[in-house]
Write a protein that holds these residues in place. Structure first.
Motif: not given
Length: 246
Positions: A2, A27, A30, A32, A76, A79-81
């Motif tokens: 994060q 992203m 790595g 998330t 996205y 794939r990602c928050d």
């Protein structure tokens, strides 16, 4: 991973990349969760202390910034928050104006950073030359006095009666050390100077970030020092990661 401290393509002192390019890079590294925290505009009537006048985004870019990050959050989402926020500069005397901004845009924000970049209308992180001017003009060249003033001001920022409707973290807690090779200070003395800000955190519910950008700065060390991190852990203060990517 994060990452709660990421700047956008709207940042005037950034890399020149688009917000989407910056998100994709995080992203790929790595992340998330990516928390955008763009520099909020300086309050009206407050002169940007940076010699380049590029500390924060323009007021007219606030809504385009929010719109762009909201677009990317949707694009996205699988794939990602992606979180939306601002990094607020603490500017003594402008607390009401800063709060007005929070009240106006808080419904579109997920989080925020509260940071201290300047003292007495000088940037502590712009250059070693600016730091020397600050020292000479206000502290007779005494770096210990500067550190005490920095942390007393940070304590004032922490204690201000903000009404944040979202989680808030203190950004780069010991930014004042950025040019430490040019302005050395005994680590024990620096830690003692930080105590007022550490003590101010009690009961505030604020988080403090572990900001890795310091590794690439003259101090070559994360913000804050390991000694301060130990004090934060002793006090039960929550910590979060931030790359301070621009």
């Amino acid at each position: 991973m994060q990452d709660w401290h990421v700047h956008s393509g709207f940042c005037p002192h950034g890399s020149g990349r688009s917000t989407e390019e910056i998100l994709l890079e995080r992203m790929e590294q790595g992340a998330t969760l990516v928390g955008f925290a763009e520099h909020a505009p300086f309050p009206e009537g407050c002169i940007d202390p940076s010699p380049l006048r590029d500390s924060a985004i323009r007021a007219q870019d606030v809504e385009p910034y929010l719109d762009e990050v909201e677009r990317l959050r949707e694009k996205y989402a699988a794939r990602c928050d992606v979180r939306i926020g601002f990094e607020f500069d603490y500017l003594p005397g402008y607390e009401t104006t800063i709060q007005d901004f929070i009240d106006r845009y808080g419904h579109r924000m997920d989080h925020a950073l509260l940071s201290l970049h300047c003292l007495h209308d000088r940037c502590v992180d712009f250059s070693a030359a600016e730091m020397k001017r600050l020292l000479d003009d206000h502290f007779s060249g005494n770096v210990v006095l500067l550190y005490h003033d920095y942390y007393q001001t940070l304590a004032r920022a922490i204690r201000s009666p903000w009404r944040f409707p979202f989680p808030v973290a203190i950004g780069h807690f010991d930014l004042v050390k950025k040019f430490r090779p040019d302005f050395p200070i005994d680590p024990a003395v620096a830690l003692e100077a930080a105590l007022p800000a550490l003590e101010a955190l009690a009961g505030r519910g604020l988080t403090v970030e572990i900001n890795t950008s310091g590794l690439k700065k003259p101090c070559q060390e994360i913000y804050p020092t390991r000694a301060i991190i130990a004090e934060l852990q002793k006090r039960g203060v929550r910590l979060q990661y931030g790359s301070d990517t621009h």
